[in-house]
Design a protein around this motif. Structure first.
Motif, short mmCIF file in Angstrom:
data_model
loop_
_atom_site.label_atom_id
_atom_site.label_comp_id
_atom_site.label_asym_id
_atom_site.label_seq_id
_atom_site.Cartn_x
_atom_site.Cartn_y
_atom_site.Cartn_z
N ALA A 18 -4.51 6.85 -1.86
CA ALA A 18 -3.97 5.55 -1.49
C ALA A 18 -4.17 4.59 -2.66
N THR A 19 -3.16 3.84 -2.95
CA THR A 19 -3.27 2.78 -3.96
C THR A 19 -2.11 1.81 -3.72
N ILE A 20 -1.77 1.01 -4.69
CA ILE A 20 -0.64 0.10 -4.53
C ILE A 20 0.60 0.71 -5.16
N ASP A 21 1.76 0.36 -4.62
CA ASP A 21 3.00 0.97 -5.10
C ASP A 21 3.24 0.68 -6.57
N PHE A 22 2.74 -0.44 -7.05
CA PHE A 22 2.87 -0.79 -8.47
C PHE A 22 2.28 0.31 -9.35
N LEU A 23 1.10 0.81 -9.01
CA LEU A 23 0.48 1.87 -9.81
C LEU A 23 1.18 3.20 -9.61
N LEU A 24 1.64 3.46 -8.38
CA LEU A 24 2.32 4.73 -8.12
C LEU A 24 3.64 4.83 -8.87
N ARG A 25 4.19 3.69 -9.27
CA ARG A 25 5.41 3.68 -10.07
C ARG A 25 5.11 3.69 -11.57
N GLY A 26 3.85 3.87 -11.91
CA GLY A 26 3.48 3.93 -13.32
C GLY A 26 3.06 2.61 -13.91
N GLY A 27 2.89 1.58 -13.05
CA GLY A 27 2.46 0.28 -13.53
C GLY A 27 1.10 0.32 -14.18
N ASP A 28 0.89 -0.58 -15.15
CA ASP A 28 -0.36 -0.66 -15.93
C ASP A 28 -0.66 0.64 -16.67
N GLY A 29 0.40 1.43 -16.91
CA GLY A 29 0.24 2.65 -17.69
C GLY A 29 -0.33 3.82 -16.92
N VAL A 72 0.86 -1.18 0.00
CA VAL A 72 0.00 0.00 0.00
C VAL A 72 0.90 1.23 0.00
N GLY A 73 0.57 2.19 -0.83
CA GLY A 73 1.32 3.44 -0.88
C GLY A 73 0.37 4.62 -0.80
N VAL A 74 0.87 5.73 -0.31
CA VAL A 74 0.07 6.95 -0.23
C VAL A 74 0.84 8.08 -0.92
N ALA A 75 0.19 8.72 -1.88
CA ALA A 75 0.71 9.95 -2.50
C ALA A 75 -0.01 11.10 -1.82
N PRO A 76 0.62 11.77 -0.86
CA PRO A 76 -0.10 12.72 0.00
C PRO A 76 -0.47 14.03 -0.67
N ALA A 77 0.20 14.36 -1.76
CA ALA A 77 -0.10 15.64 -2.42
C ALA A 77 -0.11 15.46 -3.93
N MET A 78 -0.88 14.49 -4.40
CA MET A 78 -0.99 14.27 -5.83
C MET A 78 -1.78 15.42 -6.47
N PRO A 79 -1.25 16.03 -7.52
CA PRO A 79 -2.05 17.05 -8.22
C PRO A 79 -3.39 16.47 -8.66
N VAL A 80 -4.44 17.25 -8.46
CA VAL A 80 -5.77 16.74 -8.78
C VAL A 80 -5.86 16.34 -10.25
N GLU A 81 -5.21 17.12 -11.14
CA GLU A 81 -5.29 16.77 -12.56
C GLU A 81 -4.64 15.41 -12.83
N PRO A 111 -0.61 7.26 -14.91
CA PRO A 111 0.21 8.47 -15.06
C PRO A 111 0.73 9.01 -13.74
N PHE A 112 1.08 8.11 -12.82
CA PHE A 112 1.50 8.53 -11.48
C PHE A 112 3.02 8.56 -11.31
N ASP A 113 3.75 8.05 -12.30
CA ASP A 113 5.20 8.01 -12.18
C ASP A 113 5.74 9.43 -12.02
N GLY A 114 6.55 9.64 -11.00
CA GLY A 114 7.09 10.97 -10.72
C GLY A 114 6.40 11.68 -9.59
N VAL A 115 5.22 11.21 -9.19
CA VAL A 115 4.51 11.78 -8.05
C VAL A 115 5.15 11.26 -6.76
N GLU A 116 5.39 12.14 -5.80
CA GLU A 116 5.97 11.72 -4.54
C GLU A 116 4.99 10.83 -3.77
N PHE A 117 5.50 9.73 -3.23
CA PHE A 117 4.63 8.85 -2.44
C PHE A 117 5.44 8.14 -1.38
#
Length: 600
Positions: free
Chosen positions: A541-552, A460-469, A554-560
């Protein structure tokens, strides 16, 4: 199938230039036909792929049994012996050799792999792998699911005779794997010597690796054709005249497409797609798997030469057997169709095989006991059937999808404060990470069920300040699958939702389908397809796989921040602690509660 007539440089007769001109020199004899190429070396390639920790046999509804590491090992050992001692068919050479290959995804997180954690023994998957006497393997994407360090541990449990060939991955930033490079266990190229013959191997892993798994600092060179052609040329220069490419490209059609760009590769063994190749009349496992094509597939390379391409279905269910003969110059003369096929790992029928005793005792029995213990651990009860059917969780809201995503949100909220992270207000889970592919009937939910539903090593990962867009783009990506007849089609990237409700128009172009997106507290992020600007950032909150850009995504580069809990642990904890051991029909109705709604 004879390949002679398709080979580059085949000469039927030699004619002098003078003869072509209609002249000829007195007393000059007509040129003799070139000698027909003769069989010099017959090679059997035994292969498997996507074993994925399916160590235990499967029993079908009709009572038939197939698979299991113990029967697989017994079958592959029988085939290794037969390749060298069995009767030679017409066109085979007296000199014979055999090489046993795995095309990656050798293990997969889940209850059967988890059995190794506290066993005090080498990893059970490695024990079975060693018993099968694999000579060559390559990395698949799932081999990194538990991270590079676990992959290095698994490699460390392998017998010294097994070599991991990885021609397009770099391990400089992963110390545990780099140590395997330095001790020669992982190599960029490898030559197997059989009866004095040299067979060169090339290993390629999908360029999508970082998006599919937790490969961390492993680097990937995506130029597969250039790598393979350069290595094939290097082999030719070194006098290695037989070349096998082993690849894990997720879909055998990718191997077929790659073949057209290659020069100097004789055979391709693929993995990652789970396709079944078979010919009419071949025995197959009666598990409903469709036949993808003939065994082998026969595309042509950049020089117009036929390149046999093979793969097998997954999960210890088949051993592939490709038998080919070369001439003394290393030219591929024949694919022996009668001898080449996939062989089912079956307990009944014409290919029935008994379990290997040692593997049954050392692997199957302890894993069976571990899984049986998990099946006895009741963690909750459900008042309602929970829908985890593969195509459903990948195309629409289901109550099991809601449950899994709520668990992510609960874990994020529980752990965030302790780590000083902004508490998440939304969560999403890709449908491809929900793997039970069935309905869990109302009644008891066991610890085994939580592993079956969420088997991977995703944290489980949390991106605490993901841009809304960026969040909105992620929700759009989860709705970006193909549309047929106005209905969104299954895709592993489909996003199950928690903390928000979204309506979407499947008739619109992917990336522009959201109609309304509203948080559970009433905050509107999108109205009538237009972002409202109500918030600048949002904690997700999501899984670290998606936060790293997994399954395409667009979260890669967001701090988490990665939390110290897997998504399977999050589900089990949510069932026990947050729900008090009861999943109610009111909270999780069949069909969901309207979190994701298509509109006309």
């Amino acid at each position: 199938m004879s390949l002679t007539h398709l080979r580059r440089g085949t000469v039927v007769a030699t004619v002098t230039a003078a003869a072509l001109a209609g002249g000829g020199l007195a007393g000059t004899a007509a040129a003799a036909p070139a000698a027909e190429p003769q069989p010099d070396f017959t090679l059997t390639l035994l292969h498997a792929n996507d074993l994925e920790s399916a160590l235990l046999p499967v029993t079908l509804e009709d009572g038939g049994t197939y698979g299991g590491a113990d029967r697989f090992v017994e079958l592959i050992r029988q085939q290794q012996i037969a390749a060298l001692t069995g009767q030679r068919a017409e066109g085979m050479a007296k000199k014979r050799g055999v090489v046993t290959i795995s095309a990656g995804d050798n293990f997969l997180p889940g209850p059967q792999l988890a059995a190794s954690e506290d066993s005090g023994r080498p990893i059970y998957d490695a024990t079975a792998f060693n018993a099968a006497r694999f000579d060559v393997s390559i990395p698949g994407n799932h081999d990194f699911d538990l991270g590079p360090d676990f992959f290095a541990e698994w490699i460390g449990d392998l017998r010294p005779q097994t070599t991991i060939v990885s021609s397009n991955l770099g391990f400089e930033d992963e110390p545990a794997l780099l140590a395997r490079v330095e001790d020669g266990t992982i190599v960029t190229s490898h030559v197997v010597r059989e009866r004095g013959e040299q067979i060169g191997f090339i290993g390629l892993t999908t360029p999508d690796l970082p998006r599919l798994t937790s490969s961390r600092g492993v680097t990937v060179d995506p130029d597969l054709a250039e790598i393979a052609n350069a290595q094939a040329a290097a082999y030719e220069a070194a006098g290695v005249d037989k070349v096998v490419l082993v690849s894990h490209l997720q879909d055998i059609d990718n191997e077929v497409a790659l073949a057209a760009q290659l020069s100097g590769v004789d055979v391709i063994v693929g993995g990652g797609g789970h396709e079944l190749l078979a010919d009419e009349g071949d025995p197959v496992v009666p598990d409903g798997t469709d036949v993808h094509g003939s065994y082998p597939l026969t595309p042509t390379d950049a020089d117009g030469e036929v390149v046999p391409v093979v793969t097998t279905a997954a999960l210890y269910s088949y051993v592939g057997r490709l038998v080919v003969t070369f001439d003394a110059a290393g030219e591929l003369l024949v694919v022996h169709d009668e001898a080449s096929r996939v062989i089912p790992v079956a307990a009944q029928g014409p290919d029935a095989v008994a379990p290997n005793y040692a593997v049954n005792r050392q692997v199957v029995r302890p894993v069976e006991q571990y899984v049986a213990d998990l099946a006895e651990q009741v963690v909750a009860t459900s008042e309602v059937d929970l829908n985890g059917i593969r195509n459903d969780v990948r195309s629409r809201e289901t109550n099991l999808g809601n449950l899994a995503t709520d668990a992510l949100l609960a874990a994020g909220r529980r752990e965030a404060a302790a780590l000083g992270v902004t508490t998440p207000v939304v969560a999403l889970q890709n449908g491809g990470g929900i793997r039970n592919a069935a309905v869990i009937p109302a009644g008891e939910i066991t610890a085994l069920d939580t592993y079956t539903v969420l088997p991977f090593s995703n944290f489980v990962g949390v991106a605490p300040a993901m841009p809304v867009e960026t969040f909105v783009a992620g929700v759009e990506h989860g709705l970006s699958g193909d549309v047929t007849g106005g209905i969104l089609q299954p895709a592993g990237s489909f996003a199950q939702a928690a903390g928000y409700r979204v309506s979407y128009d499947p008739a619109q172009e992917a990336g522009s389908r959201i109609v309304d997106l509203v948080l559970d507290d009433g905050t509107v992020l999108v109205a009538d397809g237009v972002p409202t600007g109500a918030l600048e950032t949002i904690s997700v909150a999501t899984i670290d796989f998606l936060l790293r850009g997994g399954d395409g995504y667009p979260f890669d580069g967001v701090e988490f921040t990665v939390l110290p809990v897997t998504y399977q642990e999050a589900l089990e904890t949510y069932l026990v602690e947050d729900l008090g051991g009861v999943v109610t029909a009111a909270d999780y109705p069949v069909g969901g509660e309207g979190r994701i709604t298509p509109v006309a």
